[in-house]
Design a protein around this motif. Structure first.
Motif, PDB file in Angstrom:
ATOM      1  N   ALA A 200       0.827  -1.212   0.000  1.00  0.00           N
ATOM      2  CA  ALA A 200       0.000   0.000   0.000  1.00  0.00           C
ATOM      3  C   ALA A 200       0.861   1.261   0.000  1.00  0.00           C
ATOM      4  O   ALA A 200       0.599   2.208  -0.759  1.00  0.00           O
ATOM      5  CB  ALA A 200      -0.927  -0.008   1.214  1.00  0.00           C
ATOM      6  N   VAL A 201       1.881   1.291   0.839  1.00  0.00           N
ATOM      7  CA  VAL A 201       2.717   2.489   0.943  1.00  0.00           C
ATOM      8  C   VAL A 201       3.504   2.714  -0.340  1.00  0.00           C
ATOM      9  O   VAL A 201       3.552   3.837  -0.871  1.00  0.00           O
ATOM     10  CB  VAL A 201       3.672   2.377   2.151  1.00  0.00           C
ATOM     11  N   LEU A 202       4.139   1.681  -0.864  1.00  0.00           N
ATOM     12  CA  LEU A 202       4.971   1.839  -2.058  1.00  0.00           C
ATOM     13  C   LEU A 202       4.129   2.180  -3.288  1.00  0.00           C
ATOM     14  O   LEU A 202       4.565   2.944  -4.145  1.00  0.00           O
ATOM     15  CB  LEU A 202       5.791   0.571  -2.299  1.00  0.00           C
ATOM     16  N   THR A 203       2.946   1.617  -3.360  1.00  0.00           N
ATOM     17  CA  THR A 203       2.053   1.958  -4.464  1.00  0.00           C
ATOM     18  C   THR A 203       1.648   3.429  -4.398  1.00  0.00           C
ATOM     19  O   THR A 203       1.611   4.128  -5.418  1.00  0.00           O
ATOM     20  CB  THR A 203       0.802   1.067  -4.439  1.00  0.00           C
ATOM     21  N   ALA A 204       1.363   3.904  -3.180  1.00  0.00           N
ATOM     22  CA  ALA A 204       0.993   5.311  -3.010  1.00  0.00           C
ATOM     23  C   ALA A 204       2.129   6.244  -3.404  1.00  0.00           C
ATOM     24  O   ALA A 204       1.887   7.367  -3.876  1.00  0.00           O
ATOM     25  CB  ALA A 204       0.581   5.569  -1.566  1.00  0.00           C
ATOM     26  N   HIS A 205       3.379   5.795  -3.224  1.00  0.00           N
ATOM     27  CA  HIS A 205       4.542   6.619  -3.594  1.00  0.00           C
ATOM     28  C   HIS A 205       4.956   6.407  -5.047  1.00  0.00           C
ATOM     29  O   HIS A 205       5.989   6.923  -5.469  1.00  0.00           O
ATOM     30  CB  HIS A 205       5.713   6.311  -2.664  1.00  0.00           C
ATOM     31  N   ARG A 206       4.173   5.638  -5.785  1.00  0.00           N
ATOM     32  CA  ARG A 206       4.417   5.386  -7.217  1.00  0.00           C
ATOM     33  C   ARG A 206       5.800   4.798  -7.471  1.00  0.00           C
ATOM     34  O   ARG A 206       6.468   5.122  -8.464  1.00  0.00           O
ATOM     35  CB  ARG A 206       4.212   6.663  -8.021  1.00  0.00           C
ATOM     36  N   ALA A 207       6.219   3.929  -6.549  1.00  0.00           N
ATOM     37  CA  ALA A 207       7.489   3.231  -6.743  1.00  0.00           C
ATOM     38  C   ALA A 207       7.281   2.027  -7.654  1.00  0.00           C
ATOM     39  O   ALA A 207       6.180   1.478  -7.740  1.00  0.00           O
ATOM     40  CB  ALA A 207       8.039   2.771  -5.394  1.00  0.00           C
ATOM     41  N   GLN A 208       8.338   1.630  -8.351  1.00  0.00           N
ATOM     42  CA  GLN A 208       8.306   0.394  -9.133  1.00  0.00           C
ATOM     43  C   GLN A 208       8.723  -0.746  -8.215  1.00  0.00           C
ATOM     44  O   GLN A 208       9.869  -0.806  -7.777  1.00  0.00           O
ATOM     45  CB  GLN A 208       9.254   0.481 -10.327  1.00  0.00           C
ATOM     46  N   ILE A 209       7.800  -1.625  -7.915  1.00  0.00           N
ATOM     47  CA  ILE A 209       8.067  -2.725  -6.989  1.00  0.00           C
ATOM     48  C   ILE A 209       8.730  -3.873  -7.739  1.00  0.00           C
ATOM     49  O   ILE A 209       8.199  -4.385  -8.725  1.00  0.00           O
ATOM     50  CB  ILE A 209       6.763  -3.201  -6.320  1.00  0.00           C
ATOM     51  N   VAL A 210       9.907  -4.264  -7.262  1.00  0.00           N
ATOM     52  CA  VAL A 210      10.655  -5.382  -7.845  1.00  0.00           C
ATOM     53  C   VAL A 210      10.650  -6.508  -6.819  1.00  0.00           C
ATOM     54  O   VAL A 210      11.142  -6.342  -5.706  1.00  0.00           O
ATOM     55  CB  VAL A 210      12.109  -4.978  -8.183  1.00  0.00           C
ATOM     56  N   ARG A 211      10.100  -7.644  -7.198  1.00  0.00           N
ATOM     57  CA  ARG A 211       9.910  -8.739  -6.250  1.00  0.00           C
ATOM     58  C   ARG A 211      11.061  -9.744  -6.335  1.00  0.00           C
ATOM     59  O   ARG A 211      11.413 -10.189  -7.429  1.00  0.00           O
ATOM     60  CB  ARG A 211       8.566  -9.419  -6.477  1.00  0.00           C
ATOM     61  N   ILE A 212      11.585 -10.097  -5.165  1.00  0.00           N
ATOM     62  CA  ILE A 212      12.756 -10.972  -5.078  1.00  0.00           C
ATOM     63  C   ILE A 212      12.333 -12.347  -4.575  1.00  0.00           C
ATOM     64  O   ILE A 212      11.683 -12.454  -3.530  1.00  0.00           O
ATOM     65  CB  ILE A 212      13.808 -10.375  -4.120  1.00  0.00           C
ATOM     66  N   PRO A 213      12.699 -13.421  -5.275  1.00  0.00           N
ATOM     67  CA  PRO A 213      12.388 -14.773  -4.790  1.00  0.00           C
ATOM     68  C   PRO A 213      12.978 -15.016  -3.404  1.00  0.00           C
ATOM     69  O   PRO A 213      14.045 -14.505  -3.063  1.00  0.00           O
ATOM     70  CB  PRO A 213      13.039 -15.680  -5.836  1.00  0.00           C
ATOM     71  N   CYS A 214      12.249 -15.804  -2.620  1.00  0.00           N
ATOM     72  CA  CYS A 214      12.658 -16.071  -1.230  1.00  0.00           C
ATOM     73  C   CYS A 214      12.669 -17.566  -0.970  1.00  0.00           C
ATOM     74  O   CYS A 214      12.010 -18.351  -1.662  1.00  0.00           O
ATOM     75  CB  CYS A 214      11.701 -15.394  -0.253  1.00  0.00           C
ATOM     76  N   ASP A 215      13.403 -17.952   0.077  1.00  0.00           N
ATOM     77  CA  ASP A 215      13.328 -19.306   0.608  1.00  0.00           C
ATOM     78  C   ASP A 215      13.033 -19.205   2.095  1.00  0.00           C
ATOM     79  O   ASP A 215      12.599 -18.142   2.568  1.00  0.00           O
ATOM     80  CB  ASP A 215      14.613 -20.095   0.309  1.00  0.00           C
ATOM     81  N   ALA A 216      13.272 -20.240   2.852  1.00  0.00           N
ATOM     82  CA  ALA A 216      12.935 -20.252   4.274  1.00  0.00           C
ATOM     83  C   ALA A 216      13.737 -19.244   5.086  1.00  0.00           C
ATOM     84  O   ALA A 216      13.362 -18.925   6.220  1.00  0.00           O
ATOM     85  CB  ALA A 216      13.140 -21.652   4.855  1.00  0.00           C
ATOM     86  N   ALA A 217      14.831 -18.711   4.512  1.00  0.00           N
ATOM     87  CA  ALA A 217      15.655 -17.727   5.202  1.00  0.00           C
ATOM     88  C   ALA A 217      15.499 -16.327   4.615  1.00  0.00           C
ATOM     89  O   ALA A 217      16.296 -15.431   4.915  1.00  0.00           O
ATOM     90  CB  ALA A 217      17.126 -18.139   5.175  1.00  0.00           C
ATOM     91  N   GLY A 218      14.489 -16.123   3.781  1.00  0.00           N
ATOM     92  CA  GLY A 218      14.242 -14.789   3.249  1.00  0.00           C
ATOM     93  C   GLY A 218      14.739 -14.611   1.829  1.00  0.00           C
ATOM     94  O   GLY A 218      14.860 -15.577   1.060  1.00  0.00           O
ATOM     95  N   MET A 219      15.029 -13.370   1.470  1.00  0.00           N
ATOM     96  CA  MET A 219      15.483 -13.066   0.110  1.00  0.00           C
ATOM     97  C   MET A 219      16.724 -13.878  -0.255  1.00  0.00           C
ATOM     98  O   MET A 219      17.654 -14.003   0.547  1.00  0.00           O
ATOM     99  CB  MET A 219      15.803 -11.580  -0.023  1.00  0.00           C
ATOM    100  N   VAL A 220      16.725 -14.400  -1.479  1.00  0.00           N
ATOM    101  CA  VAL A 220      17.865 -15.175  -1.971  1.00  0.00           C
ATOM    102  C   VAL A 220      18.969 -14.197  -2.395  1.00  0.00           C
ATOM    103  O   VAL A 220      18.730 -13.339  -3.261  1.00  0.00           O
ATOM    104  CB  VAL A 220      17.453 -16.074  -3.149  1.00  0.00           C
ATOM    105  N   PRO A 221      20.173 -14.272  -1.814  1.00  0.00           N
ATOM    106  CA  PRO A 221      21.230 -13.289  -2.096  1.00  0.00           C
ATOM    107  C   PRO A 221      21.566 -13.142  -3.580  1.00  0.00           C
ATOM    108  O   PRO A 221      21.762 -12.025  -4.063  1.00  0.00           O
ATOM    109  CB  PRO A 221      22.422 -13.821  -1.301  1.00  0.00           C
ATOM    110  N   SER A 222      21.628 -14.247  -4.322  1.00  0.00           N
ATOM    111  CA  SER A 222      21.978 -14.151  -5.746  1.00  0.00           C
ATOM    112  C   SER A 222      20.919 -13.374  -6.521  1.00  0.00           C
ATOM    113  O   SER A 222      21.238 -12.647  -7.474  1.00  0.00           O
ATOM    114  CB  SER A 222      22.150 -15.554  -6.337  1.00  0.00           C
ATOM    115  N   GLU A 223      19.655 -13.502  -6.107  1.00  0.00           N
ATOM    116  CA  GLU A 223      18.589 -12.766  -6.770  1.00  0.00           C
ATOM    117  C   GLU A 223      18.651 -11.277  -6.433  1.00  0.00           C
ATOM    118  O   GLU A 223      18.358 -10.419  -7.265  1.00  0.00           O
ATOM    119  CB  GLU A 223      17.225 -13.339  -6.367  1.00  0.00           C
ATOM    120  N   VAL A 224      19.042 -10.974  -5.204  1.00  0.00           N
ATOM    121  CA  VAL A 224      19.221  -9.564  -4.819  1.00  0.00           C
ATOM    122  C   VAL A 224      20.364  -8.958  -5.623  1.00  0.00           C
ATOM    123  O   VAL A 224      20.262  -7.827  -6.132  1.00  0.00           O
ATOM    124  CB  VAL A 224      19.487  -9.448  -3.307  1.00  0.00           C
ATOM    125  N   GLU A 225      21.444  -9.696  -5.741  1.00  0.00           N
ATOM    126  CA  GLU A 225      22.596  -9.181  -6.495  1.00  0.00           C
ATOM    127  C   GLU A 225      22.218  -8.921  -7.944  1.00  0.00           C
ATOM    128  O   GLU A 225      22.610  -7.902  -8.535  1.00  0.00           O
ATOM    129  CB  GLU A 225      23.749 -10.187  -6.416  1.00  0.00           C
TER     130      GLU A 225
END
Length: 456
Positions: A205-230
């Motif tokens: 809701a907040v990011l949409t209101a600020h008109r940001a481009q949301i980029v979604r990062i794949p996750c596993d049981a420990a959160g965001m996958v580092p290689s995908e963040v990189e």
């Protein structure tokens, strides 16, 4: 005499009923009896002992037991038949077919009214802020001018509980409020912001209101996958929003090793990390933060509403001084900060051992509900991701069709598209588990039945 008449004539002995009960409160008694029903140890039609008999066995007041009976009656697990007594009304009893198969399936009840979209609270697990509010009011000097500085006691609590040493502190009305203020400082319209593949509704809701481009990062049981963040850093995002634990809806827990790996990817990058720790007091997992390695580029937001109730609308913000200090300057100009009275009330609640005990019990109970639905779904061959949380993320063939079918059965669940991208959102539903008491088996059966129907 048939079996039902025999059960009606001979109530369960009070001492046998309460054997193994660990918490002799109204909710504790209700939970214990409901657990016996769910386990099949109290079958449909079983006559329960009288309120006075149970009270005597537990050495508690009759009002406590009567309240427990009311809670069970509200959950439609028991029914009263006047002078004949109180009887078990089991909505999750096994059908003959599944009983012969040795399964723990639940019968689908005729009516089941559940809202599994919006957050809910057990009334007996919401700490009463009244005494602390009164004490805080007596301790204040009312003619003094308030500023955006964090109340001394609350600041001490933050420094003692923060997973890293924060360069600066601020206080806001909620996580959403904090994220909105941070986004206004560091995110321009069109900027890219990295979030989990499915993130909290507040973040969307907040990011949409600020008109940001949301980029979604794949996750596993420990959160965001580092290689995908990189890989995503090539898009030069200005902000990363992640949940270190009790992630909604993925239920992952960021480990210290994963936090280090993510920090290694982000070191020397011009990006701010915001950590949404909105259910900290309910979590059993320790807090791992990127701020341990990137204190100057990390802001942790800890929201207290989910653990301390809807009347305690406050969040502490700690981390990067350039960001947090600018937040406080804006708050001074606009006056958009919680007053000292509210802050001191929260500080007193955080230091009250009775409040801490209530919050601990809430954490245990909500964790039990998440795990119970998880196990019930597994019995139907449905696996959900995560370690611990307040919602489950269930893969389906057609989320819209499943949501409609469940709504027709009296169960509201969330569309995956509300918190995830189009492709993943169309194939997932989000189910908040805090409102579940002992309907887990029935909900799991309904969900898997509608899931199969929608796929067909």
């Amino acid at each position: 005499m048939n079996g039902r008449e025999r059960l009606a004539a001979d109530p369960v002995p009070a001492r046998a009923l309460v054997d193994g009960l660990s918490e002799p409160s109204a909710r504790g008694i209700a939970d214990h009896v409901a657990r016996l029903i769910a386990q099949g140890r109290l079958v449909d039609g079983t006559r329960l002992p009288t309120v006075r008999a149970v009270a005597a066995a537990l050495h508690v007041g009759a009002t406590t037991v009567a309240t427990a009976w009311t809670l069970l009656r509200n959950d439609r697990l028991i029914r009263s038949d006047g002078r004949n007594g109180t009887f078990v009304r089991n909505l999750c009893e096994s059908t003959p077919a599944t009983a012969r198969a040795g399964a723990a399936d639940a019968r689908i009840p005729e009516t089941l009214e559940l809202d599994l979209v919006t957050p809910s609270y057990d009334v007996d697990l919401v700490p009463d802020p009244g005494p602390h509010l009164a004490a805080a009011a007596q301790s204040l000097v009312w003619h003094s001018v308030e500023t955006a500085e964090v109340e001394d006691g609350l600041a001490e609590d933050a420094h003692a509980a923060w997973p890293f040493v924060p360069d600066a502190l601020a206080v806001t009305w909620s996580f959403s409020d904090a994220l909105a203020q941070i986004a206004s400082l560091v995110v321009a319209p069109g900027d890219r912001v990295l979030v989990e593949s499915a993130c909290s509704p507040e973040t969307v809701a907040v990011l949409t209101a600020h008109r940001a481009q949301i980029v979604r990062i794949p996750c596993d049981a420990a959160g965001m996958v580092p290689s995908e963040v990189e890989r995503a850093m090539a898009a030069r995002p200005s902000l990363i929003v992640l949940q270190p634990r009790m992630a909604d809806p993925l239920a992952h827990v960021v480990t210290a090793q994963r936090a280090y790996e993510l920090a290694s990817v982000l070191v020397d990058r011009d990006v701010l990390v915001v950590e949404e720790d909105s259910a900290a007091a309910l979590a059993s997992s320790p807090a791992a933060s990127l701020g341990t390695w990137l204190p100057g580029a990390t802001v942790l937001v800890r929201d207290y509403r989910r653990a301390y109730g809807p009347r305690v609308r406050m969040a502490l913000v700690g981390g990067s001084a350039p960001v947090v200090d600018r937040m406080r300057v804006r708050q001074e100009v606009t006056g958009s900060f919680p007053p000292l009275l509210a802050q001191r009330t929260l500080s007193m609640m955080l230091r009250d051992p009775l409040v801490a005990d209530t919050v601990d019990r809430a954490g245990w109970r909500y964790a039990h509900r998440w795990q119970a639905l998880n196990r019930a779904l597994q019995q139907h061959g449905v696996t959900v991701p995560g370690v611990e949380g307040l919602a489950v993320w269930v893969r389906v063939h057609d989320a819209t069709a499943v949501v409609r079918r469940l709504a027709a059965a009296g169960i509201r669940v969330g569309l995956g598209s509300d918190v995830a991208g189009d492709e993943e959102g169309r194939r997932h539903v989000r189910i908040a588990t805090t409102a579940l008491h002992f309907e887990h088996a029935a909900v799991a059966l309904l969900l898997t039945t509608q899931r199969t129907a929608a796929a067909g």
